[in-house]
Write a protein that holds these residues in place. Structure first.
Motif, PDB file in Angstrom:
ATOM      1  N   PRO A   1       0.055  11.280   0.060  1.00  0.00           N
ATOM      2  CA  PRO A   1       0.130  10.116   0.943  1.00  0.00           C
ATOM      3  C   PRO A   1      -0.431   8.872   0.260  1.00  0.00           C
ATOM      4  CG  PRO A   1      -1.681  11.543   1.603  1.00  0.00           C
ATOM      5  CD  PRO A   1      -0.965  12.244   0.481  1.00  0.00           C
ATOM      6  N   PRO A   2       0.057   7.677   0.630  1.00  0.00           N
ATOM      7  CA  PRO A   2      -0.563   6.462   0.098  1.00  0.00           C
ATOM      8  C   PRO A   2      -1.992   6.365   0.630  1.00  0.00           C
ATOM      9  CG  PRO A   2       1.056   5.923   1.793  1.00  0.00           C
ATOM     10  CD  PRO A   2       1.147   7.393   1.566  1.00  0.00           C
ATOM     11  N   PRO A   3      -2.845   5.605  -0.046  1.00  0.00           N
ATOM     12  CA  PRO A   3      -4.229   5.493   0.432  1.00  0.00           C
ATOM     13  C   PRO A   3      -4.254   4.859   1.819  1.00  0.00           C
ATOM     14  CG  PRO A   3      -3.791   3.900  -1.332  1.00  0.00           C
ATOM     15  CD  PRO A   3      -2.620   4.826  -1.276  1.00  0.00           C
ATOM     16  N   SER A   4      -5.175   5.313   2.652  1.00  0.00           N
ATOM     17  CA  SER A   4      -5.246   4.668   3.962  1.00  0.00           C
ATOM     18  C   SER A   4      -6.381   3.655   3.902  1.00  0.00           C
ATOM     19  CB  SER A   4      -5.429   5.716   5.059  1.00  0.00           C
ATOM     20  OG  SER A   4      -6.734   5.794   5.480  1.00  0.00           O
ATOM     21  N   VAL A   5      -5.984   2.387   3.797  1.00  0.00           N
ATOM     22  CA  VAL A   5      -6.945   1.310   3.572  1.00  0.00           C
ATOM     23  C   VAL A   5      -6.591   0.134   4.473  1.00  0.00           C
ATOM     24  CG1 VAL A   5      -7.437   1.896   1.174  1.00  0.00           C
ATOM     25  CG2 VAL A   5      -5.506   0.402   1.691  1.00  0.00           C
ATOM     26  N   ASN A   6      -7.510  -0.789   4.577  1.00  0.00           N
ATOM     27  CA  ASN A   6      -7.291  -1.955   5.429  1.00  0.00           C
ATOM     28  C   ASN A   6      -7.412  -3.229   4.602  1.00  0.00           C
ATOM     29  OD1 ASN A   6      -7.209  -3.903   7.343  1.00  0.00           O
ATOM     30  ND2 ASN A   6      -8.878  -3.076   8.607  1.00  0.00           N
TER      31      ASN A   6
ATOM     32  N   VAL B   1       0.820  -1.213   0.000  1.00  0.00           N
ATOM     33  CA  VAL B   1       0.000   0.000   0.000  1.00  0.00           C
ATOM     34  C   VAL B   1       0.855   1.266   0.000  1.00  0.00           C
ATOM     35  CG1 VAL B   1      -1.678   1.351   1.297  1.00  0.00           C
ATOM     36  CG2 VAL B   1      -1.955  -1.105   1.135  1.00  0.00           C
ATOM     37  N   GLN B   2       1.973   1.242   0.743  1.00  0.00           N
ATOM     38  CA  GLN B   2       2.762   2.480   0.825  1.00  0.00           C
ATOM     39  C   GLN B   2       3.400   2.859  -0.509  1.00  0.00           C
ATOM     40  OE1 GLN B   2       3.513  -0.244   2.701  1.00  0.00           O
ATOM     41  NE2 GLN B   2       5.721  -0.610   2.787  1.00  0.00           N
TER      42      GLN B   2
ATOM     43  N   ALA C   1     -13.155  11.230  -5.115  1.00  0.00           N
ATOM     44  CA  ALA C   1     -13.376  10.376  -3.945  1.00  0.00           C
ATOM     45  C   ALA C   1     -12.373   9.229  -3.875  1.00  0.00           C
ATOM     46  CB  ALA C   1     -14.799   9.827  -3.960  1.00  0.00           C
ATOM     47  N   THR C   2     -11.688   8.938  -4.993  1.00  0.00           N
ATOM     48  CA  THR C   2     -10.713   7.847  -5.013  1.00  0.00           C
ATOM     49  C   THR C   2      -9.288   8.353  -4.800  1.00  0.00           C
ATOM     50  OG1 THR C   2     -10.294   8.105  -7.357  1.00  0.00           O
ATOM     51  CG2 THR C   2     -12.101   6.656  -6.743  1.00  0.00           C
ATOM     52  N   CYS C   3      -9.116   9.665  -4.756  1.00  0.00           N
ATOM     53  CA  CYS C   3      -7.771  10.247  -4.812  1.00  0.00           C
ATOM     54  C   CYS C   3      -7.303  10.776  -3.467  1.00  0.00           C
ATOM     55  CB  CYS C   3      -7.737  11.422  -5.778  1.00  0.00           C
ATOM     56  SG  CYS C   3      -7.999  10.941  -7.472  1.00  0.00           S
TER      57      CYS C   3
ATOM     58  N   TYR D   1       6.650   1.967  -7.864  1.00  0.00           N
ATOM     59  CA  TYR D   1       5.396   2.569  -7.406  1.00  0.00           C
ATOM     60  C   TYR D   1       4.288   2.301  -8.416  1.00  0.00           C
ATOM     61  CZ  TYR D   1       8.128   5.105  -3.953  1.00  0.00           C
ATOM     62  OH  TYR D   1       8.940   5.422  -2.901  1.00  0.00           O
ATOM     63  N   MET D   2       3.082   2.217  -7.897  1.00  0.00           N
ATOM     64  CA  MET D   2       1.913   2.111  -8.759  1.00  0.00           C
ATOM     65  C   MET D   2       1.185   3.440  -8.654  1.00  0.00           C
ATOM     66  SD  MET D   2      -0.564   0.295 -10.426  1.00  0.00           S
ATOM     67  CE  MET D   2       0.054  -1.366 -10.214  1.00  0.00           C
ATOM     68  N   LEU D   3       1.207   4.205  -9.760  1.00  0.00           N
ATOM     69  CA  LEU D   3       0.562   5.514  -9.750  1.00  0.00           C
ATOM     70  C   LEU D   3      -0.758   5.413 -10.509  1.00  0.00           C
ATOM     71  CD1 LEU D   3       3.722   7.652 -10.669  1.00  0.00           C
ATOM     72  CD2 LEU D   3       2.930   6.936  -8.404  1.00  0.00           C
TER      73      LEU D   3
END
Ligand code: GDP
Ligand code: MG
Length: 605
Positions: A182-187, A3-4, A94-96, A72-74
């Protein structure tokens, strides 16, 4: 990819500031497309987009980029670039976690730049300010940096300067995306959840969904469900858009990708909906805001024999443009026969739709003048009982209620933002006042430019306001608007009669202060656009049975070959053929031939 190492971002810009060009450079640098493939603006797929140079439908691409030995995956989420589509911009955001705010270093900050900035800002998204076109001779990066500082409090040291055309500085933008966003904050350990943010229709595979995974992961074969529609599907395939499809077996939280699942209609793919595993209930993701059409118009076949083919073309097109709403419109339509009432996000959206009908489906339609949705508060218990409610909505002039049963009419307002060089201030302010605008705010954004804000009725801007603004400012003023509230208004229905026959499709709802001016203008305009015919035509405008304007169109026998002296038969045939073709584009209304553009053109200056 951990994720990071993921970054989700989009480019927001005023139209023509270079978003597509910058996206192309990103695709080249990351190897997604070959350099000099000659295929410019890869993300703009539709013919209308290339022609009009505006992005209509958001397209996205996952880019791989290596920095300091780390991959990185951009995920670049492309956004449409016109006022009509600002809702689509907000759903993409909303995805960014970051946006590139791209500003033309020559034109400077424009109305959409302002709207876009505040959209991102209020969503707490990291903003990377970038000035484009620094290769231009009259680029003024200093002045534009000053504007960004004045308007948005942006630190000048944070502003990047590039030429998307030449590629100068573009790689630094990618690096800034990695360093600042920042990278997305996801679980990834939670159960699967995803935001549906775009969709389109594929003839063979059904609806293709574009999703942002916020929790857990998704695999082929998974059974998923929509919170909004409660329907279930089996995932048939999934993958990344790079920008071509690259299938894979799973998508992890933080990623953006496509999904197919035998979904048959785009209606099931509600933008902003939350998807989850069928058996694991989750809370819906915030931000579901259905796209709301603002402008409505009747759409009719040129003649009834084309009814079926037009219907099928509209159905197909709507599959790829879920922002359009369609309702059947019939019975009352005396002049134009059976047709449909379509809802659009704005006038440009409507014109684009019409152009696509023509180009992609070879379907020619008559489109009536667009109208907004009005409301009326009813008078007295009896009427309220009859309608089953105290307030009714209508957009079609045909359904304009009898004023004697109406307590109060309401019309929708918008907050418009205009940015202009100060030398055009006078004519622009007059134009706004003429369109019933009330100034709310005015601010100098540098020594020569002003930002104005006006509260205006939506119906005053849907037809021709934008073109008029461009014309009084020699193209220099820019405009954007956002929805506001409904306010009380004195509305009337202005009817048009041709030889005494009311033509509902030409009638329009206007503010009472405009009745006679509009009536005169429409009669004159009709006199100009209706070709002379064998009979004399009386053109009248009326309000509640009272004639407010009248013009007469003299008869004329059209003989295009009259000027030719005898001999040249082929030329004569050619001309006659052209005349016949011209006729095909005409529509018989009240026994009078009208060009199919009449219904919209009559309202333009
Ligand atoms: P969009 O509407 O924001 O997608 O803008 P486009 O990418 O379509 O660019 C609009 C126009 O500006 C096109 O004619 C581009 O070739 C031109 N353009 C874009 N970037 C640059 C640049 O860095 N320098 C110059 N001189 N022209 C550019
Ligand atoms: Mg573009």
């Amino acid at each position: 990819i951990p994720v990071q190492n993921i970054r989700n971002f989009s480019i927001i810009a005023h139209v023509d500031h270079g978003k597509s060009t910058l996206a192309d450079r990103f695709l080249e640098i990351t190897g997604a497309i070959a350099k000099e493939s000659g295929e410019s603006q890869v993300l703009d797929r539709l013919q209308v987009e290339r022609e009009r140079g505006i992005t209509v439908k958001a397209q996205s691409a996952s880019l791989k980029y290596v920095m300091n030995n780390t991959e990185y995956m951009l995920n670049l989420i492309d956004t449409p670039g016109h006022v009509d589509f600002s809702n689509e911009v907000s759903r993409s955001l909303a995805t960014c976690q970051g946006v590139i705010l791209l500003v033309d270093a020559n034109q400077g900050v424009q109305a959409q730049t302002v709207a876009n900035f505040f959209l991102a800002f209020s969503n707490d998204i990291t903003i990377i300010p970038v000035l484009n076109k620094i290769d231009l001779k009259n680029a003024e990066p200093e002045r534009v940096s000053e504007q960004l500082n004045t308007l948005f409090d942006i630190n000048k040291d944070d502003i990047l300067k590039v030429s998307a055309k030449l590629g100068t500085g573009v790689e630094d933008v990618l690096k800034a995306v990695i360093n600042r966003v920042p990278p997305p904050s996801v679980n990834r350990d939670a159960s699967f959840r995803a935001l549906l943010f775009d969709s389109w229709y594929d003839r063979y595979r059904g609806v293709i969904l574009l999703v942002y995974i916020t929790d857990g992961m998704l695999q082929t074969g998974d059974e998923i469900a929509s919170i909004h529609t409660q329907k279930c599907y089996e995932v048939k395939s999934l993958g990344l858009l790079r920008p071509e499809e690259e299938p894979c077996h799973k998508l992890l939280a933080g990623q953006v990708g496509f999904v197919t699942c035998n979904m048959r209609t785009t209606e099931e793919a509600q933008i902003g909906d939350t998807l989850h595993h069928k058996k694991q209930k989750v809370d819906s993701l915030h931000g579901f805001k259905p796209l709301k059409p603002m402008v409505f118009a009747g759409v009719y076949p040129m003649d009834q024999s084309q009814h079926t083919s037009l219907r099928s073309a509209i159905e197909k097109l709507v599959l790829n443009d879920s922002a359009v709403t369609v309702t059947i419109d019939s019975s009352w339509t005396v002049a134009l026969g059976h047709g449909w009432r379509l809802g659009f996000l704005g006038l440009l959206h409507m014109e684009v739709f019409n152009q696509r009908l023509d180009q992609e489906y070879d379907a020619q339609a008559v489109i009536t003048a667009p109208s907004v949705t009005y409301k009326a508060k009813l008078k007295g218990e009896k009427n309220i009982k009859r309608y089953g409610r105290s307030e009714i909505s209508f957009s079609n002039p045909v359904y304009f209620p009898d004023p004697t049963i109406v307590e109060e009419f309401l019309e929708p307002m918008v907050m418009g933002t205009i940015i202009t060089p100060d030398s055009y201030l006078g004519p622009i302010m007059s134009l706004c006042i003429e369109h019933r605008g009330v100034q709310q705010n005015s601010k100098n954004i540098d020594n020569h430019r002003v930002m104005l804000q006006y509260l205006m009725p939506l119906n005053e801007i849907v037809i021709d306001f934008y073109n008029q603004l461009k014309s009084v400012s020699s193209g220099y003023a820019s405009f954007d608007y956002e929805e506001y509230d409904y306010v009380s208004s004195k509305l009337i229905k202005l009817s048009i009669l041709l030889n005494g026959i009311p033509v509902d499709e030409l009638s329009t709802i206007v503010h009472i202060s405009k009745a006679s001016v509009m009536g005169r203008r429409m009669c004159l305009k009709l006199k100009e656009i209706i070709p002379r015919q064998l009979i004399q035509i009386a053109i009248q405008a009326a309000v509640g049975g009272k004639i407010v304007a009248r013009e007469t169109l003299k008869p004329f026998r059209k003989d295009v070959t009259a000027k030719l002296y005898g001999g040249d038969v082929t030329r004569k045939m050619k001309l006659l053929k052209r005349q016949a073709e011209g006729k095909k584009k005409m529509k018989m209304v009240a026994n009078i031939e009208l060009p199919r553009e009449t219904f919209i053109d009559v309202l333009k200056r």
